[in-house]
Design an enzyme around this catalytic site. Structure first.
Site, PDB file in Angstrom:
ATOM      1  N   ILE A  24       0.835  -1.207   0.000  1.00  0.00           N
ATOM      2  CA  ILE A  24       0.000   0.000   0.000  1.00  0.00           C
ATOM      3  C   ILE A  24       0.870   1.257   0.000  1.00  0.00           C
ATOM      4  CG2 ILE A  24      -1.615   1.339   1.421  1.00  0.00           C
ATOM      5  CD1 ILE A  24      -2.866  -1.375   2.304  1.00  0.00           C
ATOM      6  N   TYR A  50      -3.084  -5.969  17.157  1.00  0.00           N
ATOM      7  CA  TYR A  50      -3.173  -5.162  15.928  1.00  0.00           C
ATOM      8  C   TYR A  50      -4.365  -4.207  15.991  1.00  0.00           C
ATOM      9  CZ  TYR A  50      -3.355  -4.403  10.799  1.00  0.00           C
ATOM     10  OH  TYR A  50      -3.396  -3.871   9.536  1.00  0.00           O
TER      11      TYR A  50
END
Ligand code: NDP
Length: 251
Positions: free
Chosen positions: A29, A157
């Site tokens: 990304i 996360y």
């Protein structure tokens, strides 16, 4: 390049080139984001720890591990020397280390927080110094749909990525009326090395909950980042923009 990207590139062609800094911009990304700014004529520095970005891309590669404040400072110095003060920061570097809570060690938890959340804090703190002097800046933090919905095995996360939302909104208050914005992009499952590490069953499960019925493309995340970094979006502050194929229906 999508139509939106072409329009944004055309618009930016009319403004001066900016100094852009993307962490983890050597692949996935981050590389798509870096390429988007470079295509619009901006001067782009990307951090990498291992492999540098492809040489064909006109990007300045600077070595930096975001868990180390000295490396962050050095990377900014290199970028500033080559491109001038950083006007756009994208805190994208991140990794996941999934495990159910009962099997998660302290290190499994804290290492994910240190890169995804504290790493963003380190680079934003370093960037804001110059942005305050310039009186202008655009900061975009790459979070995840996991921040908003959670996921089994991702307490570390999801906590880190959710922390970015509170961080961006608190910084928005601190920055007040200055033309420096901090926003968050929350991608859903996107086609990169990170999503390729999932099992077939995990992918099937996630896609079943995604109205678009497919994974996202890194360029689609780059579109959202380019929008938030544009000069005319100074009134968009502390926002969380999902790029998730509808998985969160706006949340
Ligand atoms: P990749 O695994 O493809 O790339 C991760 C990038 O982060 C690499 O450039 C890597 O650098 C860098 N990085 C990791 N740890 C550090 C560190 N300590 N210091 C500096 N750089 C580091 O992941 P994606 O491109 O998929 O992910 C980019 C961002 O998007 C991440 O924050 C991720 O959490 C988020 N995201 C991704 C989703 C997906 O489905 N792919 C979904 C939602 C969010 P190096 O090459 O040196 O290892």
């Amino acid at each position: 390049m999508t139509e939106l990207a072409e329009n944004l590139a055309e618009n930016s062609a009319h403004t001066a080139a900016r100094s852009v800094f993307v962490t983890g911009g050597n692949r996935g990304i981050g590389l798509a984001i870096a390429r988007r700014f470079a295509a619009a004529g901006d001067r782009v520095a990307v951090t990498h720890r291992g492999e540098a970005p492809p040489a064909a891309d006109d990007l300045l590669a600077v070595r930096c591990d975001v868990t180390d404040s000295e490396q962050v400072d050095q990377a900014f110095k290199e970028a500033e020397a080559a491109h001038g003060p950083v006007g756009v920061l994208v805190a994208n570097a991140g990794f996941a280390n999934d495990r159910l809570l009962m099997r998660m060690s302290d290190e499994d938890f804290t290492s994910v927080i240190d890169t995804n959340l504290t790493g963003a804090f380190r680079v934003v703190r370093r960037a804001v110094r110059g942005m305050l002097r310039q009186g202008h800046g655009r900061i975009v933090l790459i979070s995840s749909t996991a921040a908003l919905h959670g996921a089994a095995g991702q307490t570390n996360y999801a906590a880190a990525k959710a922390g970015l939302v509170g961080f961006a909104r608190s910084l928005t208050h601190e920055l007040g009326a200055r033309d420096i914005t901090c926003n968050v992009v929350a991608p859903g499952l996107t086609e990169t090395d990170m999503s390729r590490a999932l099992t077939e069953e995990q992918r099937r499960h996630l896609l079943a909950r995604t109205p678009a019925g497919r994974l996202g493309h890194p360029d689609e995340v780059a579109d959202a980042v380019a929008f938030l970094a544009a000069a005319g979006t100074g009134y968009v502050r502390g926002a969380v923009i999902p790029v998730d194929g509808g998985a969160g229906l706006g949340h």
